[in-house]
Design a protein around this motif. Structure first.
Motif, PDB file in Angstrom:
ATOM      1  N   LYS A 402       7.259   1.966  -2.743  1.00 20.92           N
ATOM      2  CA  LYS A 402       7.423   3.426  -2.724  1.00 20.92           C
ATOM      3  C   LYS A 402       6.254   4.109  -3.433  1.00 20.92           C
ATOM      4  N   ASN A 403       5.876   3.606  -4.603  1.00 22.37           N
ATOM      5  CA  ASN A 403       4.761   4.198  -5.339  1.00 22.37           C
ATOM      6  C   ASN A 403       3.454   4.054  -4.576  1.00 22.37           C
ATOM      7  N   ALA A 404       3.268   2.911  -3.918  1.00 21.09           N
ATOM      8  CA  ALA A 404       2.056   2.711  -3.108  1.00 21.09           C
ATOM      9  C   ALA A 404       2.020   3.695  -1.949  1.00 21.09           C
ATOM     10  N   GLN A 405       3.171   3.954  -1.331  1.00 23.40           N
ATOM     11  CA  GLN A 405       3.238   4.917  -0.230  1.00 23.40           C
ATOM     12  C   GLN A 405       2.885   6.325  -0.708  1.00 23.40           C
ATOM     13  N   ILE A 406       3.360   6.688  -1.911  1.00 21.75           N
ATOM     14  CA  ILE A 406       3.018   7.998  -2.483  1.00 21.75           C
ATOM     15  C   ILE A 406       1.520   8.097  -2.738  1.00 21.75           C
ATOM     16  N   MET A 407       0.932   7.006  -3.249  1.00 19.48           N
ATOM     17  CA  MET A 407      -0.513   6.989  -3.501  1.00 19.48           C
ATOM     18  C   MET A 407      -1.301   7.139  -2.200  1.00 19.48           C
ATOM     19  N   LEU A 408      -0.913   6.380  -1.201  1.00 18.06           N
ATOM     20  CA  LEU A 408      -1.624   6.431   0.075  1.00 18.06           C
ATOM     21  C   LEU A 408      -1.542   7.823   0.699  1.00 18.06           C
ATOM     22  N   LYS A 409      -0.356   8.420   0.635  1.00 18.00           N
ATOM     23  CA  LYS A 409      -0.204   9.771   1.167  1.00 18.00           C
ATOM     24  C   LYS A 409      -1.095  10.747   0.410  1.00 18.00           C
ATOM     25  N   GLY A 410      -1.154  10.599  -0.907  1.00 24.71           N
ATOM     26  CA  GLY A 410      -1.999  11.470  -1.715  1.00 24.71           C
ATOM     27  C   GLY A 410      -3.468  11.344  -1.377  1.00 24.71           C
ATOM     28  N   LEU A 411      -3.858  10.165  -0.901  1.00 26.83           N
ATOM     29  CA  LEU A 411      -5.254   9.930  -0.514  1.00 26.83           C
ATOM     30  C   LEU A 411      -5.519  10.242   0.955  1.00 26.83           C
ATOM     31  N   GLY A 412      -4.487  10.720   1.647  1.00 30.82           N
ATOM     32  CA  GLY A 412      -4.686  11.150   3.036  1.00 30.82           C
ATOM     33  C   GLY A 412      -4.338  10.116   4.084  1.00 30.82           C
ATOM     34  N   TYR A 413      -3.660   9.043   3.709  1.00 30.94           N
ATOM     35  CA  TYR A 413      -3.266   8.005   4.668  1.00 30.94           C
ATOM     36  C   TYR A 413      -1.780   8.156   5.002  1.00 30.94           C
ATOM     37  N   ASP A 414      -1.471   8.228   6.273  1.00 33.62           N
ATOM     38  CA  ASP A 414      -0.105   8.490   6.715  1.00 33.62           C
ATOM     39  C   ASP A 414       0.708   7.199   6.746  1.00 33.62           C
ATOM     40  N   THR A 415       1.710   7.106   5.870  1.00 32.09           N
ATOM     41  CA  THR A 415       2.587   5.934   5.858  1.00 32.09           C
ATOM     42  C   THR A 415       3.872   6.195   6.647  1.00 32.09           C
ATOM     43  N   GLY A 416       4.124   7.453   6.953  1.00 32.68           N
ATOM     44  CA  GLY A 416       5.308   7.784   7.729  1.00 32.68           C
ATOM     45  C   GLY A 416       6.590   7.812   6.928  1.00 32.68           C
ATOM     46  N   ARG A 417       6.574   7.267   5.743  1.00 33.14           N
ATOM     47  CA  ARG A 417       7.781   7.223   4.921  1.00 33.14           C
ATOM     48  C   ARG A 417       7.390   6.998   3.458  1.00 33.14           C
ATOM     49  N   GLU A 418       8.300   7.337   2.559  1.00 34.50           N
ATOM     50  CA  GLU A 418       8.063   7.120   1.128  1.00 34.50           C
ATOM     51  C   GLU A 418       9.348   6.618   0.471  1.00 34.50           C
ATOM     52  N   ASP A 419      10.055   5.748   1.162  1.00 37.06           N
ATOM     53  CA  ASP A 419      11.347   5.261   0.669  1.00 37.06           C
ATOM     54  C   ASP A 419      11.291   3.842   0.111  1.00 37.06           C
ATOM     55  N   GLY A 420      10.088   3.237   0.089  1.00 42.34           N
ATOM     56  CA  GLY A 420       9.945   1.903  -0.490  1.00 42.34           C
ATOM     57  C   GLY A 420      10.022   0.764   0.501  1.00 42.34           C
ATOM     58  N   TYR A 421      10.207   1.062   1.785  1.00 43.08           N
ATOM     59  CA  TYR A 421      10.224  -0.014   2.780  1.00 43.08           C
ATOM     60  C   TYR A 421       8.831  -0.154   3.407  1.00 43.08           C
ATOM     61  N   PHE A 422       8.291  -1.360   3.361  1.00 42.45           N
ATOM     62  CA  PHE A 422       6.939  -1.655   3.845  1.00 42.45           C
ATOM     63  C   PHE A 422       7.027  -1.976   5.338  1.00 42.45           C
ATOM     64  N   ASP A 423       6.889  -0.943   6.171  1.00 41.19           N
ATOM     65  CA  ASP A 423       6.958  -1.151   7.617  1.00 41.19           C
ATOM     66  C   ASP A 423       5.566  -1.264   8.211  1.00 41.19           C
ATOM     67  N   LYS A 424       5.473  -1.304   9.521  1.00 42.62           N
ATOM     68  CA  LYS A 424       4.184  -1.472  10.198  1.00 42.62           C
ATOM     69  C   LYS A 424       3.275  -0.255  10.004  1.00 42.62           C
ATOM     70  N   THR A 425       3.858   0.937   9.925  1.00 47.42           N
ATOM     71  CA  THR A 425       3.042   2.136   9.704  1.00 47.42           C
ATOM     72  C   THR A 425       2.402   2.087   8.322  1.00 47.42           C
ATOM     73  N   THR A 426       3.164   1.641   7.341  1.00 44.63           N
ATOM     74  CA  THR A 426       2.614   1.480   5.989  1.00 44.63           C
ATOM     75  C   THR A 426       1.509   0.438   6.003  1.00 44.63           C
ATOM     76  N   GLU A 427       1.717  -0.643   6.729  1.00 45.00           N
ATOM     77  CA  GLU A 427       0.709  -1.707   6.815  1.00 45.00           C
ATOM     78  C   GLU A 427      -0.590  -1.177   7.414  1.00 45.00           C
ATOM     79  N   GLU A 428      -0.490  -0.345   8.450  1.00 47.26           N
ATOM     80  CA  GLU A 428      -1.689   0.231   9.059  1.00 47.26           C
ATOM     81  C   GLU A 428      -2.403   1.176   8.086  1.00 47.26           C
ATOM     82  N   ALA A 429      -1.625   1.917   7.287  1.00 46.82           N
ATOM     83  CA  ALA A 429      -2.220   2.804   6.277  1.00 46.82           C
ATOM     84  C   ALA A 429      -2.984   1.997   5.240  1.00 46.82           C
ATOM     85  N   VAL A 430      -2.415   0.865   4.827  1.00 47.42           N
ATOM     86  CA  VAL A 430      -3.088  -0.013   3.864  1.00 47.42           C
ATOM     87  C   VAL A 430      -4.388  -0.549   4.460  1.00 47.42           C
TER      88      VAL A 430
END
Length: 489
Positions: A402-430
């Motif tokens: 969840k914290n990583a998703q918040i960081m990525l969003k803050g840096l302009g990378y779209d994770t699609g969610r911020e609930d702590g589940y590492f899905d494929k969209t989060t993986e693409e953002a990473v």
């Protein structure tokens, strides 16, 4: 016997007698307040109850020295007795400091010391960060106001006197402090590795924005802060200053006379800056000897704005018409004075002697001051760092993700969610972040990726363009400038 009794007597005289010193954190110079030692001694020896109290302390020390199964350092007993008295006050801002800690305290008042750079207090037996000092290692690492420091380099701070805890936090330049903290909203403790440094604070900085809007930042009210403020304000006024933003966010406070000196540059002569109330509920008003300014002023504050910062905010809001912007302030409404000469050995007592109130008589202690315009910073400004104990990857589901998703969003990378589940969209953002950062592109947040992610986020936070509160403060000044021009036509 004479030496033992004398030591205890001097300890009590040091606690009760002497003149008020003029500097401490919000130290108040409210008159001499002095009591002659001879008069105090006479009153002590003249009271049966007081003589019994002294005899009790003396007897306890004699019994310990004579009967305890180990040799005892007498100075530790004396220090322990004084610390016990201060603890009995149940006041996190009143404390006893040994010679070394007292010297460090004086350095911090003067604006220079060595450590991590954070103001701390004791609350319910816990060491709590009031605020990290702007630009210091603690702030750069990501420590936040209200973090509870659990341990330093593996040594627990639980049960320690505040001064002992501070001595563990501070240390020589270049040494490492592994700080473990508990933060509200985080289930697990967070650990930071901080390199101690010289904290030679420039307490006042300033710059000019477009359209004649000036910004002055005050990081602490040290002994030279009022002079530095006047210098920077004069420079801005020579550049045709039309509106001013005063930034006291994460400012833990400082010397009362200094903040009064600054406030009266904006408060009309005769209007109240602050009220101070003693134990007998006698109030004294500090009124301005200065004059108001022809331009609008806003004050930026947050939960790390404490003590003298709150005095300035309250004075400018209630007596100078300034607009307060940001978050609710910390809520420290008491006044301390330091006693060192009376102790006679380099040690120091910092004692709460009064409470202060805003010009309209409000006591903000443990409540803080509400802003006129509430503006939070983006969520990523206060996100907890990643634990780095294990890599984060697809299908993980936890707070770190969840914290990583918040960081990525803050840096302009779209994770699609911020609930702590590492899905494929989060993986693409990473992967996108890793590619830009020159890392191995595998979509896994390992230690290197996590460190790079946090470093990029800190850089983002330091960019004024991302400072929502500052931008809103400048916007407000421009609105008030435009309204002033319109009204003058």
């Amino acid at each position: 016997m004479l030496k033992k009794g004398t030591a205890v007597m001097l300890m009590v005289i040091g606690l009760l007698g002497g003149s008020l010193l003029t500097f401490a954190y919000t130290g108040y110079s409210g008159g001499s307040g002095s009591v002659a030692s001879e008069g105090l001694l006479a009153s002590l020896t003249g009271s049966a109850a007081q003589k019994d109290d002294l005899k009790k302390i003396e007897t306890a020390m004699e019994l310990i020295e004579g009967q305890y199964y180990k040799d005892i350092d007498r100075s530790k007993l004396v220090d322990g007795a004084i610390n016990g008295m201060m603890e009995a006050l149940d006041d996190p801002y009143s404390s006893y400091m040994g010679k070394e800690t007292a010297a460090q305290f004086e350095e911090s008042i003067e604006g220079s010391f060595t450590g991590i750079g954070a103001e701390v207090a004791s609350e319910n037996g816990k060491v709590v960060i009031v605020t990290p000092i702007k630009g210091a290692p603690a702030e750069k690492a990501g420590l936040r106001a209200q973090d509870i420091i659990l341990s330093v380099n593996g040594e627990s701070l639980e049960g320690l006197e505040l001064n002992d805890a501070v001595s563990k936090i501070r240390g020589p330049k270049g040494s490492e402090a592994k700080i473990k903290v508990q933060r509200a909203g985080s289930t697990d403790p967070l650990e930071y590795s901080i390199i101690r440094d010289d904290i030679d604070m420039e307490t006042v900085t300033a710059h000019m924005e477009n359209d004649g809007v000036g910004v002055i930042t005050i990081t602490q009210f040290s002994l030279n802060t009022a002079d530095r403020f006047k210098e920077e304000l004069a420079k801005l006024e020579k550049q045709n200053l039309k509106g001013l933003v005063i930034d006291v966010r994460n400012n833990p406070g400082g010397v009362l006379s200094v903040v009064i000196d600054i406030a009266q540059q904006f408060v009309e002569k005769g209007k109240t800056i602050v009220q101070v109330e003693d134990k007998n509920q006698k109030r004294e008003k500090e009124v301005s000897k200065g004059s108001n300014k022809p331009y609008p002023v806003t004050v930026l504050m947050n939960k790390g704005s404490a003590s003298a910062s709150e005095i300035l905010a309250g004075a400018l809001q209630q007596s100078a018409g300034a607009t307060l912007i940001g978050e609710n302030s910390f809520g420290k409404g008491t006044v301390q004075t330091s006693y060192d000469k009376q102790m006679g050995d380099g040690s120091l007592l910092k004692i709460t002697i009064a409470k202060w109130l805003t010009p309209n008589g409000t006591w903000i202690h443990e409540k803080g001051i509400k802003p006129d315009i509430a503006i939070p910073q983006p969520e990523y400004f206060t996100v907890a760092p990643l634990s780095k104990e294990k890599s984060l990857k697809y299908n993980a589901n936890n707070t770190d993700v969840k914290n990583a998703q918040i960081m990525l969003k803050g840096l302009g990378y779209d994770t699609g969610r911020e609930d702590g589940y590492f899905d494929k969209t989060t993986e693409e953002a990473v992967k996108s972040f890793q590619k830009k950062a020159g890392l191995t592109v595998n979509g896994v947040i390992d230690t290197e990726t996590a460190s790079k992610l946090e470093a990029a986020l800190i850089e983002n936070i330091r960019d004024p363009q991302n400072d929502t509160q500052l931008k809103r403060g400048i916007e407000q000044i421009r609105k008030e400038m435009a309204a002033s021009v319109s009204n003058s036509k």
